[in-house]
Scaffold this active site. Sequence first.
Site, PDB file in Angstrom:
ATOM      1  N   ASP A  67       2.529   6.051  -9.926  1.00  0.00           N
ATOM      2  CA  ASP A  67       3.015   7.278  -9.275  1.00  0.00           C
ATOM      3  C   ASP A  67       4.325   7.023  -8.541  1.00  0.00           C
ATOM      4  O   ASP A  67       4.797   5.892  -8.468  1.00  0.00           O
ATOM      5  CB  ASP A  67       1.949   7.865  -8.335  1.00  0.00           C
ATOM      6  CG  ASP A  67       1.451   6.855  -7.298  1.00  0.00           C
ATOM      7  OD1 ASP A  67       2.026   5.760  -7.190  1.00  0.00           O
ATOM      8  OD2 ASP A  67       0.481   7.172  -6.601  1.00  0.00           O
ATOM      9  N   ASN A 136      -7.798  10.047   1.658  1.00  0.00           N
ATOM     10  CA  ASN A 136      -8.439  11.318   1.304  1.00  0.00           C
ATOM     11  C   ASN A 136      -9.141  11.227  -0.060  1.00  0.00           C
ATOM     12  O   ASN A 136      -9.546  12.236  -0.629  1.00  0.00           O
ATOM     13  CB  ASN A 136      -7.393  12.445   1.262  1.00  0.00           C
ATOM     14  CG  ASN A 136      -6.280  12.148   0.275  1.00  0.00           C
ATOM     15  OD1 ASN A 136      -6.309  11.114  -0.403  1.00  0.00           O
ATOM     16  ND2 ASN A 136      -5.322  13.044   0.164  1.00  0.00           N
ATOM     17  N   HIS A 138      -7.728  10.087  -2.860  1.00  0.00           N
ATOM     18  CA  HIS A 138      -6.863  10.264  -4.040  1.00  0.00           C
ATOM     19  C   HIS A 138      -6.728   8.965  -4.838  1.00  0.00           C
ATOM     20  O   HIS A 138      -6.934   7.870  -4.335  1.00  0.00           O
ATOM     21  CB  HIS A 138      -5.483  10.842  -3.662  1.00  0.00           C
ATOM     22  CG  HIS A 138      -4.537   9.917  -2.976  1.00  0.00           C
ATOM     23  ND1 HIS A 138      -3.464  10.373  -2.240  1.00  0.00           N
ATOM     24  CD2 HIS A 138      -4.456   8.566  -2.909  1.00  0.00           C
ATOM     25  CE1 HIS A 138      -2.780   9.360  -1.766  1.00  0.00           C
ATOM     26  NE2 HIS A 138      -3.368   8.237  -2.148  1.00  0.00           N
TER      27      HIS A 138
HETATM   28  C1  GLP Z   1      -0.797   5.814  -1.906  1.00  0.00           C
HETATM   29  C2  GLP Z   1      -0.331   5.684  -3.365  1.00  0.00           C
HETATM   30  C3  GLP Z   1      -1.406   5.133  -4.257  1.00  0.00           C
HETATM   31  C4  GLP Z   1      -2.145   4.055  -3.525  1.00  0.00           C
HETATM   32  C5  GLP Z   1      -2.946   4.680  -2.410  1.00  0.00           C
HETATM   33  C6  GLP Z   1      -3.564   3.681  -1.464  1.00  0.00           C
HETATM   34  O1  GLP Z   1      -0.413   7.026  -1.345  1.00  0.00           O
HETATM   35  N1  GLP Z   1       0.157   6.903  -3.916  1.00  0.00           N
HETATM   36  O2  GLP Z   1      -0.832   4.662  -5.432  1.00  0.00           O
HETATM   37  O3  GLP Z   1      -2.997   3.371  -4.409  1.00  0.00           O
HETATM   38  O4  GLP Z   1      -2.200   5.659  -1.722  1.00  0.00           O
HETATM   39  O5  GLP Z   1      -2.579   3.015  -0.713  1.00  0.00           O
HETATM   40  P1  GLP Z   1      -2.843   1.739   0.157  1.00  0.00           P
HETATM   41  O6  GLP Z   1      -3.176   0.637  -0.781  1.00  0.00           O
HETATM   42  O7  GLP Z   1      -1.542   1.492   0.898  1.00  0.00           O
HETATM   43  O8  GLP Z   1      -3.971   2.062   1.060  1.00  0.00           O
END
Ligand code: GLP
Length: 241
Positions: A67, A136, A138
């Site tokens: 992404d 959240n 995602h």
């Molecule tokens: C972000 C990214 C994702 C990532 C997720 C978790 O917003 N868009 O690709 O996997 O959220 O991030 P983190 O590993 O910093 O907790």
Amino acid sequence: MELKIYKDYEQLSANAANEIADLLKQKPGAVICLASGDTPKLTYQLFAEKVINENIDISNCTFIGLDEWVGIPPENEGSCQYFFRKYLFEPLQVTPGQTYLFNALSSSFEEECKKMDETILAKGGIDLMMVGIGMNGHIGFNEPGVSFDLYSHIVNLDETTVTVGQKYFNSQTALQKGITLGLRHFMESKRAIVLANSAKKAGIIKKALEDEISNHVPATIIRTHAQGVVMIDEEAASLLK
Ligand code: GLP
């Protein structure tokens, strides 16, 4: 789906690095979709060390970026592209022809999504998709309420994502939209792995694994993937039944 719980972040990351390395040993031309974010940082460092120490040939594989923040230029260190270059492509000396990342500054995001979907299709699909989980629930930027049927698409970012996302940037940054692979890619990937570590992820991991499967918590979809694996440390597992 399989759940694997590791003692700590180091153990989790070592095993995640092995997953990528083992795939490349078996299938040097593998198509691998990886996430940016804090979670996989140590995984990528350990993976890069393994590639060098074990002389693993990665010259035929393909890396797909999960992404990107729309409108954030690649030289901004909060961008996903900057992250991929710093933690993966530069240490591994991956050639530009092996990497496919969304262009955050594209003049047509519709085209950008089409190009990514066509690339994945032409390469025979994704062999391994290794992703993190947002606060959240995602996956990539597949935010709560997303359709499970989408391939690449543009999204309006959820409020939580905009707030939490500030941690990647040096100064307060306006974040509005994201471009992301879809959950259809996730479900069609031959192997799908969700990584999570630390106590701050315990609440969302509990929801992802114990709530009803629905787009309210997009990561619940992992439970319907026959080759899905959730790899977490003990802190992230601390609220599970
Ligand atoms: C972000 C990214 C994702 C990532 C997720 C978790 O917003 N868009 O690709 O996997 O959220 O991030 P983190 O590993 O910093 O907790």
